[in-house]
Scaffold this motif. Structure first.
Motif, mmCIF file in Angstrom:
data_model
loop_
_atom_site.group_PDB
_atom_site.id
_atom_site.type_symbol
_atom_site.label_atom_id
_atom_site.label_comp_id
_atom_site.label_asym_id
_atom_site.label_seq_id
_atom_site.Cartn_x
_atom_site.Cartn_y
_atom_site.Cartn_z
ATOM 1 N N ILE A 193 5.515 0.407 -8.697
ATOM 2 C CA ILE A 193 5.055 1.757 -8.999
ATOM 3 C C ILE A 193 5.114 2.068 -10.498
ATOM 4 C CG2 ILE A 193 7.272 2.955 -8.730
ATOM 5 C CD1 ILE A 193 5.605 5.073 -7.075
ATOM 6 N N TYR A 194 5.887 1.277 -11.268
ATOM 7 C CA TYR A 194 5.961 1.473 -12.715
ATOM 8 C C TYR A 194 5.081 0.479 -13.475
ATOM 9 C CZ TYR A 194 10.009 4.478 -11.834
ATOM 10 O OH TYR A 194 10.837 5.478 -11.396
ATOM 11 N N ARG A 195 4.231 -0.269 -12.764
ATOM 12 C CA ARG A 195 3.455 -1.313 -13.436
ATOM 13 C C ARG A 195 2.616 -0.760 -14.585
ATOM 14 N NH1 ARG A 195 0.249 -6.551 -11.190
ATOM 15 N NH2 ARG A 195 -0.643 -7.128 -13.207
ATOM 16 N N ASP A 196 2.034 0.403 -14.420
ATOM 17 C CA ASP A 196 1.175 0.972 -15.460
ATOM 18 C C ASP A 196 1.956 1.772 -16.492
ATOM 19 O OD1 ASP A 196 -1.155 -0.126 -14.342
ATOM 20 O OD2 ASP A 196 -1.240 1.477 -12.872
ATOM 21 N N VAL A 197 3.278 1.612 -16.472
ATOM 22 C CA VAL A 197 4.128 2.261 -17.466
ATOM 23 C C VAL A 197 4.880 1.200 -18.278
ATOM 24 C CG1 VAL A 197 5.696 4.206 -17.839
ATOM 25 C CG2 VAL A 197 4.434 4.078 -15.730
ATOM 26 N N VAL A 198 4.293 -0.012 -18.389
ATOM 27 C CA VAL A 198 4.819 -1.011 -19.322
ATOM 28 C C VAL A 198 4.496 -0.527 -20.727
ATOM 29 C CG1 VAL A 198 4.646 -3.397 -20.111
ATOM 30 C CG2 VAL A 198 4.588 -2.897 -17.667
ATOM 31 N N HIS A 199 5.500 -0.497 -21.588
ATOM 32 C CA HIS A 199 5.338 0.135 -22.904
ATOM 33 C C HIS A 199 4.369 -0.610 -23.808
ATOM 34 C CE1 HIS A 199 9.699 1.712 -22.159
ATOM 35 N NE2 HIS A 199 8.801 2.358 -21.437
ATOM 36 N N ASP A 200 4.428 -1.935 -23.800
ATOM 37 C CA ASP A 200 3.591 -2.749 -24.681
ATOM 38 C C ASP A 200 2.611 -3.537 -23.821
ATOM 39 O OD1 ASP A 200 2.435 -4.503 -26.440
ATOM 40 O OD2 ASP A 200 4.310 -5.269 -27.279
ATOM 41 N N PRO A 201 1.311 -3.262 -23.925
ATOM 42 C CA PRO A 201 0.352 -3.963 -23.072
ATOM 43 C C PRO A 201 0.295 -5.460 -23.320
ATOM 44 C CG PRO A 201 -0.775 -2.643 -24.750
ATOM 45 C CD PRO A 201 0.670 -2.275 -24.812
ATOM 46 N N ALA A 202 0.855 -5.922 -24.443
ATOM 47 C CA ALA A 202 0.858 -7.354 -24.734
ATOM 48 C C ALA A 202 1.964 -8.101 -23.993
ATOM 49 C CB ALA A 202 0.993 -7.585 -26.238
ATOM 50 N N VAL A 203 2.938 -7.367 -23.433
ATOM 51 C CA VAL A 203 4.033 -8.009 -22.702
ATOM 52 C C VAL A 203 3.501 -8.546 -21.380
ATOM 53 C CG1 VAL A 203 6.220 -7.595 -21.511
ATOM 54 C CG2 VAL A 203 5.827 -6.620 -23.781
ATOM 55 N N PRO A 204 3.734 -9.826 -21.080
ATOM 56 C CA PRO A 204 3.183 -10.390 -19.834
ATOM 57 C C PRO A 204 3.845 -9.815 -18.594
ATOM 58 C CG PRO A 204 4.603 -11.995 -20.930
ATOM 59 C CD PRO A 204 4.450 -10.838 -21.880
ATOM 60 N N PHE A 205 3.019 -9.535 -17.610
ATOM 61 C CA PHE A 205 3.486 -9.026 -16.317
ATOM 62 C C PHE A 205 3.046 -10.021 -15.256
ATOM 63 C CE2 PHE A 205 3.434 -6.865 -12.342
ATOM 64 C CZ PHE A 205 4.328 -5.803 -12.420
ATOM 65 N N LEU A 206 3.992 -10.542 -14.513
ATOM 66 C CA LEU A 206 3.685 -11.444 -13.411
ATOM 67 C C LEU A 206 4.183 -10.823 -12.121
ATOM 68 C CD1 LEU A 206 2.578 -14.250 -12.533
ATOM 69 C CD2 LEU A 206 4.949 -15.057 -12.637
ATOM 70 N N SER A 207 3.264 -10.544 -11.210
ATOM 71 C CA SER A 207 3.650 -10.061 -9.884
ATOM 72 C C SER A 207 3.998 -11.252 -9.003
ATOM 73 C CB SER A 207 2.493 -9.284 -9.259
ATOM 74 O OG SER A 207 2.773 -8.989 -7.899
ATOM 75 N N PRO A 208 5.028 -11.121 -8.173
ATOM 76 C CA PRO A 208 5.308 -12.216 -7.222
ATOM 77 C C PRO A 208 4.130 -12.485 -6.297
ATOM 78 C CG PRO A 208 6.581 -10.256 -6.700
ATOM 79 C CD PRO A 208 5.985 -10.028 -8.047
ATOM 80 N N CYS A 209 3.252 -11.493 -6.151
ATOM 81 C CA CYS A 209 2.072 -11.678 -5.309
ATOM 82 C C CYS A 209 1.113 -12.713 -5.898
ATOM 83 C CB CYS A 209 1.365 -10.341 -5.130
ATOM 84 S SG CYS A 209 0.142 -10.323 -3.825
ATOM 85 N N GLU A 210 1.205 -12.959 -7.224
ATOM 86 C CA GLU A 210 0.406 -14.014 -7.830
ATOM 87 C C GLU A 210 0.975 -15.395 -7.528
ATOM 88 O OE1 GLU A 210 -0.988 -13.176 -11.956
ATOM 89 O OE2 GLU A 210 0.332 -11.431 -11.786
ATOM 90 N N VAL A 211 2.260 -15.450 -7.208
ATOM 91 C CA VAL A 211 2.932 -16.737 -7.010
ATOM 92 C C VAL A 211 3.034 -17.079 -5.534
ATOM 93 C CG1 VAL A 211 5.010 -18.066 -7.567
ATOM 94 C CG2 VAL A 211 4.259 -16.232 -9.108
ATOM 95 N N VAL A 212 3.445 -16.104 -4.718
ATOM 96 C CA VAL A 212 3.585 -16.327 -3.269
ATOM 97 C C VAL A 212 2.844 -15.212 -2.532
ATOM 98 C CG1 VAL A 212 5.685 -17.734 -3.247
ATOM 99 C CG2 VAL A 212 5.888 -15.255 -3.442
#
Length: 413
Positions: A193-212
């Motif tokens: 629910i906080y995914r779109d509140v990452v302060h720096d858009p350059a910081v990588p975000f990996l969801s576990p849904c991409e892995v499993v």
């Protein structure tokens, strides 16, 4: 009562009695309502009929697009919308088998929901890098110990970015957690629910849904990124395979008996928001910048006073640890989490959420501070903060930061 709601009520009562309190204990985004969202709500106001339990086709298509743009290819049939992500998380507790593994500390709703569903919540310490996820090695040990004791841990909840620490687990750590989940056959519930509140858009975000993706359910909503907590709009993405469809259908069975459907006017709002038109993306980006600037400033106040604290990366929280100041605080009767929060409130006029209320060690000197409460008490002040290139210099924001500095100084001096 949920501890953050109880604290909110306590602060309101003390303020009504004339006390000057800086409220840092409630996780509300504290941004003004974006006008196109209000227009969407008004446009849907005459929609007063029941709709499909899972949500209208249009809103589910918009949510599917939202996830697909985040490297999670999604069909509308994988989506369920609800009056907030909390009911979706509760429904998952009701239908998933076994006990629930949660980070320690964690958002204060995970454990009570598990208990209400007749599950055990098993807390696993977070690693040094970030909160929101259990330490992978500790997770392995905990699963093994639980199973040796005849218990049945089957689900692990992750929070990305995290409430309460305000940090974001890096991709390498997410891959480790996913490897454990695969090996131990754990369902992953990823609260994003906080995914779109990452302060720096350059910081990588990996969801576990991409892995499993076959074992991950993603929940999200509009309460935090768009400050629509009172409108109650939540979504869930289920795996596309047979077990995922079965799990979705089980959640829909709960929904049909509990909330029936997301209110039709809110579906109008959700369809607009999850379609992410350019003006909404700009609004989201401005909010993330503001959240980051103020969270970093509050982080600097606490570390400057001698606390240790992971740097915030997302959301609007910091989670300082005053352990280095234990001898100084002990002389004032501060020896644990409850007494630290109490002293901050009584001596410093700062309301924070004590760490033990989030599953942390009661003897630790830690708490959560919600930095978003500094943006202003009126929509006009909030808009001013949101539109400013230098929000920390605004008089009302600067005054709030000075009050925090003063309150901490009264605590440690």
């Amino acid at each position: 009562m949920s501890p953050n709601l109880a604290l909110n009520q306590q602060v309101a009562e003390r303020r009504a009695a004339g006390e000057d309190i800086v409220h840092l204990g409630f996780g509300e985004s504290r941004l003004p309502a974006f006008e196109p969202l209000v227009a969407a709500l008004v446009a849907g106001a005459r929609r007063n009929a029941y709709g499909p339990v899972q949500g209208d086709a249009g809103v589910r298509a918009a949510v599917a697009g939202y996830f697909s743009r985040r490297r999670l290819p999604t069909d509308p049939g994988q989506v369920v919308v609800a009056p907030g992500s909390k009911p979706l998380l509760m429904a998952l507790n009701l239908v998933l088998p076994g006990d629930v593994l949660i980070p320690r500390p964690a958002w204060n709703t995970y454990a009570p929901q598990a208990a209400l569903a007749g599950r055990r919540a098993v807390a696993v310490a977070i690693p040094a890098e970030a909160g929101g996820v259990p330490d992978p090695a500790e997770l392995c040990r905990t699963v093994a110990a639980e199973r040796r004791a005849g218990r049945d841990p089957r689900t692990v909840i992750l929070t990305l970015p995290d409430n309460p620490t305000g940090t974001l687990a890096p991709p390498a750590l997410i891959r480790e957690i996913c490897a454990v989940a695969e090996r131990e056959d754990l369902t992953v519930v990823s609260d994003e629910i906080y995914r779109d509140v990452v302060h720096d858009p350059a910081v990588p975000f990996l969801s576990p849904c991409e892995v499993v993706p076959h074992r991950t359910v993603v929940t999200s909503g509009l309460s935090k990124s768009l400050a629509l907590g009172g409108w109650r709009i939540g979504v869930a993405r289920f795996p596309a395979d047979g077990p995922g469809r079965m799990l979705r259908d089980q959640v829909l069975s709960v929904a049909s008996e509990v909330w029936s459907t997301l209110a039709a006017p809110m579906q109008e709002v959700a369809a607009y928001a999850f379609a992410e038109p350019p003006e909404l993306r700009a609004h989201l980006a401005a909010g993330a910048r503001l959240h980051g600037a103020v969270a970093r400033a509050v982080h600097a106040v606490f570390t400057g006073a001698g606390a240790v604290c992971r740097p915030p990366a997302g959301g609007f929280y910091v989670y300082p640890d005053f352990e280095p100041l234990r001898p100084v605080l002990a002389a004032k009767g501060v020896v644990d989490s409850p007494s630290l929060a109490r002293c901050l409130l009584d001596r410093g006029g700062l309301a924070v959420l004590a760490g033990h209320l989030l599953g942390d060690d009661v003897g630790a000197l830690r708490f959560k501070a919600a930095t978003s409460m500094l943006y202003g008490d009126t929509p006009a002040l909030q808009w001013q903060a949101l539109r400013s290139d230098t929000p920390l210099t605004l008089p009302h924001v600067a005054a709030g930061l000075r009050r925090i500095e003063d309150g901490v100084r009264r605590l440690v001096s």
